[in-house]
Design a protein around this motif. Structure first.
Motif, mmCIF file in Angstrom:
data_model
loop_
_atom_site.group_PDB
_atom_site.id
_atom_site.type_symbol
_atom_site.label_atom_id
_atom_site.label_comp_id
_atom_site.label_asym_id
_atom_site.label_seq_id
_atom_site.Cartn_x
_atom_site.Cartn_y
_atom_site.Cartn_z
ATOM 1 N N ALA A 45 0.832 -1.203 0.000
ATOM 2 C CA ALA A 45 0.000 0.000 0.000
ATOM 3 C C ALA A 45 0.867 1.253 0.000
ATOM 4 N N ASP A 46 1.990 1.213 0.716
ATOM 5 C CA ASP A 46 2.876 2.376 0.761
ATOM 6 C C ASP A 46 3.456 2.707 -0.609
ATOM 7 N N PRO A 95 -6.272 -6.918 -4.138
ATOM 8 C CA PRO A 95 -7.453 -6.132 -3.769
ATOM 9 C C PRO A 95 -7.320 -5.493 -2.378
ATOM 10 N N THR A 96 -6.711 -6.194 -1.446
ATOM 11 C CA THR A 96 -6.509 -5.652 -0.102
ATOM 12 C C THR A 96 -5.500 -4.512 -0.124
ATOM 13 N N VAL A 97 -4.431 -4.675 -0.877
ATOM 14 C CA VAL A 97 -3.411 -3.623 -0.995
ATOM 15 C C VAL A 97 -4.032 -2.359 -1.583
ATOM 16 N N GLY A 105 -5.363 7.415 1.382
ATOM 17 C CA GLY A 105 -5.412 8.651 0.613
ATOM 18 C C GLY A 105 -4.923 8.578 -0.809
ATOM 19 N N ALA A 106 -4.488 7.417 -1.275
ATOM 20 C CA ALA A 106 -4.051 7.297 -2.666
ATOM 21 C C ALA A 106 -5.281 7.315 -3.569
ATOM 22 N N ASP A 107 -5.156 7.930 -4.732
ATOM 23 C CA ASP A 107 -6.259 7.992 -5.690
ATOM 24 C C ASP A 107 -6.184 6.780 -6.610
#
Length: 155
Positions: A45-46, A95-97, A105-107
């Motif tokens: 995710a980061d 999908p979880t990531v 906050g990522a678009d």
């Protein structure tokens, strides 16, 4: 300023899982300096949060569930509900990531996934013949995604 970030998933020691890494090697010959190519192996995710804050975001990977050598492109958010399964091992399912990155906050609405169907994912090196033959088409699809008009940047 960064125009786009390409996040490259895969493992060079798992045959066709190295397809995105091979494509990234070829991309270096055709993309401008304002495109950053990051080899992340396992997408986190980061990675998506950082890429989306810098400009356009493209994730590339080998996938299961489609014919070997077939190239697919879709919005990242579509991976949450449909689409091929990533062949790369990830700490969390894609999908979880994507959901976590979105929550941070990522678009993700404007990010893109480009994948290539793989055939062999066992330990070993070298792409299977069908994936090797489709590598140029994979690179072309990534390049088209990066420079398509009408797309919205991730940021």
């Amino acid at each position: 300023m960064t125009y786009a970030t390409v996040l490259v998933c895969g493992d060079r020691h798992r045959r066709d899982d190295a397809a995105a890494l091979c494509a990234a090697d070829l991309l270096g010959q055709v993309i401008p300096d304002d495109v950053v190519v990051r080899r992340v192996g396992q997408l986190g995710a980061d990675d998506l949060v950082a890429a989306s804050s810098a400009g356009r975001c493209v994730v590339i990977d080998a996938v299961r569930g489609i014919a070997p050598g077939t190239v697919v492109s879709m919005p990242l958010v579509d991976l949450e509900t449909r689409g091929p399964a990533s062949a790369s091992s990830h700490a969390l399912p894609l999908p979880t990531v994507i959901a976590l990155a979105d929550a941070l906050g990522a678009d993700m609405e404007s990010g893109t996934f480009v994948g290539i169907g793989g055939e062999e994912f066992d330990l070993g090196e070298g792409l299977s013949p069908r994936v090797e033959q489709a590598l140029d088409a994979f690179v072309a699809a990534i390049t088209r995604t990066l420079f398509s008009t009408g797309g919205v940047p991730c940021a």
